[in-house]
Design a protein around this motif. Structure first.
Motif, PDB file in Angstrom:
ATOM      1  N   PHE A 146       0.824  -1.205   0.000  1.00 27.26           N
ATOM      2  CA  PHE A 146       0.000   0.000   0.000  1.00 27.26           C
ATOM      3  C   PHE A 146       0.859   1.257   0.000  1.00 27.26           C
ATOM      4  O   PHE A 146       0.515   2.264  -0.625  1.00 27.26           O
ATOM      5  CB  PHE A 146      -0.940   0.007   1.205  1.00 27.26           C
ATOM      6  N   ARG A 147       1.985   1.224   0.709  1.00 27.44           N
ATOM      7  CA  ARG A 147       2.877   2.389   0.746  1.00 27.44           C
ATOM      8  C   ARG A 147       3.386   2.716  -0.662  1.00 27.44           C
ATOM      9  O   ARG A 147       3.440   3.889  -1.054  1.00 27.44           O
ATOM     10  CB  ARG A 147       4.058   2.137   1.687  1.00 27.44           C
ATOM     11  N   MET A 148       3.746   1.700  -1.428  1.00 27.73           N
ATOM     12  CA  MET A 148       4.242   1.927  -2.783  1.00 27.73           C
ATOM     13  C   MET A 148       3.181   2.614  -3.644  1.00 27.73           C
ATOM     14  O   MET A 148       3.478   3.549  -4.387  1.00 27.73           O
ATOM     15  CB  MET A 148       4.660   0.604  -3.420  1.00 27.73           C
ATOM     16  N   ILE A 149       1.942   2.154  -3.523  1.00 30.24           N
ATOM     17  CA  ILE A 149       0.853   2.737  -4.319  1.00 30.24           C
ATOM     18  C   ILE A 149       0.605   4.189  -3.916  1.00 30.24           C
ATOM     19  O   ILE A 149       0.482   5.084  -4.757  1.00 30.24           O
ATOM     20  CB  ILE A 149      -0.438   1.916  -4.148  1.00 30.24           C
ATOM     21  N   ILE A 150       0.545   4.412  -2.601  1.00 28.86           N
ATOM     22  CA  ILE A 150       0.199   5.743  -2.095  1.00 28.86           C
ATOM     23  C   ILE A 150       1.317   6.747  -2.356  1.00 28.86           C
ATOM     24  O   ILE A 150       1.075   7.868  -2.820  1.00 28.86           O
ATOM     25  CB  ILE A 150      -0.131   5.664  -0.594  1.00 28.86           C
ATOM     26  N   PHE A 180     -15.247   1.297   3.333  1.00 36.42           N
ATOM     27  CA  PHE A 180     -14.401   0.119   3.349  1.00 36.42           C
ATOM     28  C   PHE A 180     -14.017  -0.311   1.942  1.00 36.42           C
ATOM     29  O   PHE A 180     -14.686   0.018   0.964  1.00 36.42           O
ATOM     30  CB  PHE A 180     -15.065  -1.030   4.098  1.00 36.42           C
ATOM     31  N   LEU A 181     -12.904  -1.027   1.882  1.00 40.39           N
ATOM     32  CA  LEU A 181     -12.367  -1.533   0.621  1.00 40.39           C
ATOM     33  C   LEU A 181     -11.895  -2.956   0.799  1.00 40.39           C
ATOM     34  O   LEU A 181     -11.498  -3.349   1.896  1.00 40.39           O
ATOM     35  CB  LEU A 181     -11.154  -0.696   0.189  1.00 40.39           C
ATOM     36  N   GLY A 182     -11.903  -3.730  -0.291  1.00 42.06           N
ATOM     37  CA  GLY A 182     -11.295  -5.042  -0.260  1.00 42.06           C
ATOM     38  C   GLY A 182      -9.790  -4.920  -0.366  1.00 42.06           C
ATOM     39  O   GLY A 182      -9.271  -3.991  -1.000  1.00 42.06           O
ATOM     40  N   LYS A 183      -9.061  -5.840   0.240  1.00 43.27           N
ATOM     41  CA  LYS A 183      -7.599  -5.782   0.185  1.00 43.27           C
ATOM     42  C   LYS A 183      -7.064  -6.045  -1.219  1.00 43.27           C
ATOM     43  O   LYS A 183      -5.895  -5.778  -1.495  1.00 43.27           O
ATOM     44  CB  LYS A 183      -7.001  -6.781   1.172  1.00 43.27           C
ATOM     45  N   VAL A 231      -8.054  -4.440  -3.772  1.00 41.92           N
ATOM     46  CA  VAL A 231      -8.457  -3.250  -4.515  1.00 41.92           C
ATOM     47  C   VAL A 231      -7.388  -2.872  -5.548  1.00 41.92           C
ATOM     48  O   VAL A 231      -6.188  -3.044  -5.320  1.00 41.92           O
ATOM     49  CB  VAL A 231      -8.692  -2.073  -3.536  1.00 41.92           C
ATOM     50  N   MET A 232      -7.830  -2.370  -6.687  1.00 41.42           N
ATOM     51  CA  MET A 232      -6.906  -1.900  -7.714  1.00 41.42           C
ATOM     52  C   MET A 232      -6.255  -0.600  -7.256  1.00 41.42           C
ATOM     53  O   MET A 232      -6.884   0.196  -6.546  1.00 41.42           O
ATOM     54  CB  MET A 232      -7.649  -1.682  -9.029  1.00 41.42           C
ATOM     55  N   ASN A 291      -8.306   6.739  -5.309  1.00 38.75           N
ATOM     56  CA  ASN A 291      -9.559   7.484  -5.394  1.00 38.75           C
ATOM     57  C   ASN A 291     -10.347   7.395  -4.082  1.00 38.75           C
ATOM     58  O   ASN A 291     -10.910   8.396  -3.612  1.00 38.75           O
ATOM     59  CB  ASN A 291     -10.415   6.950  -6.545  1.00 38.75           C
ATOM     60  N   ALA A 292     -10.380   6.204  -3.481  1.00 41.07           N
ATOM     61  CA  ALA A 292     -11.117   6.028  -2.223  1.00 41.07           C
ATOM     62  C   ALA A 292     -10.526   6.880  -1.113  1.00 41.07           C
ATOM     63  O   ALA A 292     -11.263   7.468  -0.308  1.00 41.07           O
ATOM     64  CB  ALA A 292     -11.109   4.554  -1.825  1.00 41.07           C
ATOM     65  N   ILE A 293      -9.210   6.956  -1.049  1.00 39.71           N
ATOM     66  CA  ILE A 293      -8.568   7.789  -0.024  1.00 39.71           C
ATOM     67  C   ILE A 293      -8.964   9.245  -0.219  1.00 39.71           C
ATOM     68  O   ILE A 293      -9.282   9.954   0.748  1.00 39.71           O
ATOM     69  CB  ILE A 293      -7.036   7.627  -0.089  1.00 39.71           C
ATOM     70  N   ARG A 294      -8.984   9.698  -1.453  1.00 36.63           N
ATOM     71  CA  ARG A 294      -9.366  11.083  -1.731  1.00 36.63           C
ATOM     72  C   ARG A 294     -10.827  11.335  -1.353  1.00 36.63           C
ATOM     73  O   ARG A 294     -11.167  12.374  -0.780  1.00 36.63           O
ATOM     74  CB  ARG A 294      -9.151  11.406  -3.210  1.00 36.63           C
TER      75      ARG A 294
END
Length: 227
Positions: free
Chosen positions: A18-22, A104-107, A109-110, A116-119
């Motif tokens: 997740f850190r890499m994506i964010i 909530f999101l599934g782990k 998640v694309m 987008n969900a974080i935003r």
């Protein structure tokens, strides 16, 4: 200004992914990592956090209790919790929403959907679509069924605010609502903010939970007729 994200998961490999994506998004920034719920709450206090990506199943203090503690602390009023789940335990997701999670999101998640969900959660403009979670909402109202009458704050909600509340519960965005009611998105946002204050809701997710728990809208209801 970047959205500051805290990762709370007991698996280091998942946090690293997740850190890499964010961190790849210039508008987002990982400001900390926690391996259990207690550490997550502590990090929320020690540094500025906008959104917590919260795993539910962690040792010592789980994600539900951590969400509850964050939601109950006035000093953390600006922190939003986005729950991560494998969708194999609806009851825990329901309890997390009741504890104050914003969505909530599934782990699995694309990457684009995660960003987008974080935003969305950080902005408070829209709940992760109730249309996609209708099964959970249906189960939610069977967990707790408070009476519709004598609800503090509900009597203060105007007819227009109630109308918009129902559309929020159906998963419509501010722009969707504005188009249906021939209002500006800013006017819709103002009505929603006033409704949240009156109902003591932190965000739209809690408005949706409120609407279903108090039977203002029921699973399967169709959208109100367009004005």
């Amino acid at each position: 200004m970047s959205i500051r994200v805290l990762l709370a998961d007991d698996q280091a490999l998942i946090r690293a992914g997740f850190r890499m994506i964010i961190d790849a998004d210039p508008g987002l920034e990982v400001v900390g990592e926690a391996s259990d719920g207690a550490e997550a709450v502590e990090l929320c206090h020690s540094g500025r956090v906008d959104v917590v990506l919260m795993d539910l199943r962690m040792p010592h203090v789980d994600g539900i209790e951590a969400t509850r503690r964050i939601n109950a602390d006035e000093r953390l009023a600006g922190v939003r919790v986005l729950v991560l789940t494998t969708f194999d335990d609806d009851d825990n997701v329901i309890h997390a929403l009741q504890a104050g999670a914003s969505g909530f999101l599934g782990k699995n998640v694309m990457p684009g959907d995660l960003v987008n969900a974080i935003r969305v959660v950080a902005d408070g403009e829209a709940l992760l679509s109730p249309r996609a979670t209708s099964g959970l909402v249906s189960r939610l109202i069977h967990h707790i069924r408070p009476p519709v009458t004598d609800v503090p704050g509900l009597a203060l909600v105007t007819e227009r605010e109630r109308e918009i509340l129902l559309l929020v519960a159906h998963g419509l965005s501010n722009c969707d609502i504005a188009e249906r009611l021939y209002l500006s998105p800013l006017t819709v946002k103002t009505h929603i903010n006033r409704t949240m204050i009156k109902l003591h809701a932190r965000d739209r997710a809690q408005l949706v939970v409120f609407a279903y728990q108090h039977h203002l809208v029921k699973p399967g209801d169709s959208l109100p007729d367009r004005r």
